[in-house]
Design a protein around this motif. Structure first.
Motif: not given
Length: 573
Positions: A103-121
């Motif tokens: 939800m945070a990555l797809m439904r918010s406008r928070m910063p650093f999304k690519p970084l958080f996605k990489g960490i999740a994987l």
């Protein structure tokens, strides 16, 4: 001349008919060949597990006697309960966390999304033993946060669940990210116009649209949790689970019949979750129509801040576990001498093969990637693009989907029964890297197969129709058109196979010989002998290697996008 035209047309038609017949014959032959290989790699080993579970040690059929004996053993019954308990807690923690993160990555406008996605994987790149080992450094007998457990022990239910949440999180996150990526903005616009509260909009729009993704994530986590071997082996202590029982029956007691029984029991929840997931997918409706307006989140300070806090907290835990493992692998003697050293990477001091097991993993994973990619893409192309017998294509597709419901331990046990049989002409493969690569291809076949089908479905069938009209054979179209178009997907498939080969332990735990031990097996062996730091170092080496391969794949994909994928840029402004 007029009299010659009908004869020429008839000859041309006859030639095309013969060519089509020949192409169909070749396509049918290829599909039968790939299907025969799949039966050898998947069907026959599983069938032997079922057969062995109904036999006595002399090979005589005894029906369900072994299952009755299993059910009468209190210790084995306790393992079933423990496995279900671990599974329930892991699902209850992992799926909500992954949903919030998605939800945070797809439904918010928070910063650093690519970084958080990489960490999740990140957990996808490490063997499942890595989080278990890292948690022993944090909460174990010498852990720096041991007091946080308030007298409890990390060895058992608590440690298994914590490590499994780390291990299962990226799998659930990927599914839920996909489920939340497509949504009709008009629904939310209507909700705002009617004065609907954000919570009610979430409850009535977001959750119903994502329910199939949520169910799929639940079933995937169930399968991963209940069939995992590495975590329970490292941090389980005396807490018995099914995956450990099958290992003890085969390795410890040489009781292959009871091992087969445990394998069948282990297979049941995975098959049930797979079947329910397939039913759910068939009922899923399309969320993207011709008039759909893709939802784009708008800035909402409170919601965006909350999502950033959630994402940062989860990312901190993931990085903390991975970082602890990396740091501990360079510590001279935890916790007494915290100076940095490469002592733990001198694997020759802890394992007979030294770095040999790591290089064995590289070789096995490379063969898995090469052989698996070729087999998957050819099979998917024959199913999707070559119009041979529908029953044959459907049968092969069903066989290709089967490994998703088969635990690695069960498949590996089936390989022992099938390839260790003196009557099998392939028995010489037992204990070789080749057989281990074959088992990895079979175990991880389904996801690449679906990936290849998805890529092929995006290519209009007019290419094949035009080729047929021009008299071009389908294998020429495959080589000159389909392969170049699908290169990005092929790279993804090869990378998936390689990383899976590097990180797997369950699929090969019964198949290795002393000289063909791979890195994941060496991790388990070194941890068993108390060389935790060396086991941690080997796990970190696998993590770094997988990360390097993924980075290389991204680089190659970018180069290909500039050269062989120029056609994708056509038509842009």
């Amino acid at each position: 001349m007029a009299t010659l035209q009908p004869a020429v047309a008839a000859a041309t038609g006859a030639f095309r008919s013969r060519r089509l017949v020949n192409e169909r014959a070749v396509g049918r032959l290829l599909l039968v060949a790939v299907g025969a290989v799949s039966l050898t790699l998947i069907g026959a080993p599983l069938l032997l597990v079922l057969i062995k579970s109904t036999q006595d040690p002399q090979g005589q059929f005894i029906g369900i006697h072994n299952f009755v004996q299993y059910a009468s053993n209190p210790g084995l019954r306790q393992s079933v309960f423990n496995s279900l308990l671990v599974c329930a807690i892991t699902v209850g923690i992992t799926v909500p966390l992954a949903f919030l993160y998605a939800m945070a990555l797809m439904r918010s406008r928070m910063p650093f999304k690519p970084l958080f996605k990489g960490i999740a994987l990140l957990p996808l790149l490490a063997p499942s033993m890595l989080p278990a080992i890292a948690l022993t450094y944090v909460f174990g007998n010498q852990g720096f946060l041991k007091s946080w457990l308030m007298g409890g022990s990390i060895y058992g239910l608590t440690g298994i669940v914590m490590a499994q949440v780390f291990y299962c999180f990226p799998h659930a996150f990927i599914i839920l990210t996909t489920a939340l990526s497509l949504s009709d903005a008009r629904m939310y616009e209507v909700a705002r116009t009617l004065g609907t509260s954000p919570w009610r909009a979430f409850h009535t729009i977001t959750l119903p649209a994502a329910r199939y993704g949520l169910l799929s994530a639940v079933f995937v986590v169930i399968t991963l949790s209940i069939t995992d071997f590495g975590i329970a082996k490292v941090i389980g202590g005396k807490f018995s689970v099914l995956a450990i029982d099958i290992y003890k029956q085969i390795i410890g007691q040489q009781n292959f019949q009871m091992g087969a029984v445990v394998g069948v029991v282990l297979l049941i929840p995975a098959v049930i979750s797979f079947a329910v997931d397939m039913i759910v997918r068939r009922r899923q409706i399309s969320l993207l129509g011709a008039r759909t307006v893709i939802y784009r989140p708008e800035p909402r300070a409170g919601f965006d801040s909350a999502m950033l806090v959630v994402s940062a907290s989860v990312a901190f835990v993931i990085l903390g576990i991975a970082g602890t493992a990396i740091f501990a692998s360079f510590v001279k003697l935890w916790p007494y001498d915290m100076s940095l050293s490469l002592r733990s990477y001198n694997f020759a001091a802890f394992d007979a093969l030294g770095w040999g097991s790591y290089w064995n993993s590289i070789v096995m994973s490379a063969w898995t990637a090469i052989g698996g990619t070729a087999m998957v893409f050819l099979g998917a192309y024959l199913v999707e693009k070559v119009r041979v017998d529908a029953a044959l294509r459907s049968g092969f597709h069903l066989l290709a989907m089967l490994p998703l419901a088969v635990p690695g331990l069960v498949l590996g046990l089936g390989y022992v029964f099938f390839f260790n049989n003196p009557a099998n002409p392939l028995t010489g493969l037992m204990g070789t890297l080749t057989l281990m690569a074959m088992c990895c291809i079979a175990h991880y076949y389904t996801v690449p197969h679906v990936t290849a089908l998805t890529a092929l479905k995006q290519i209009d069938s007019e290419f094949e129709a035009a080729s047929a009209t021009l008299g071009v054979a389908f294998w020429t179209t495959l080589r000159r058109v389909t392969l170049p178009i699908c290169l990005p997907a092929i790279l993804d498939i090869a990378t998936y196979f390689f990383v899976s080969g590097m990180t797997t332990v369950a699929a090969v735990i019964f198949l290795y010989a002393p000289l063909t031990e791979v890195a994941a097996i060496a991790i388990v062996a070194m941890d068993d002998t108390g060389d935790t730091a060396a086991a941690c170092a080997m796990a970190v080496s696998v993590l770094f290697t997988s990360a390097a391969v993924v980075g290389l794949q991204a680089l190659v994909a970018r180069v290909l996008a500039r050269k062989s994928q120029v056609w994708r840029q056509a038509g842009r402004g």
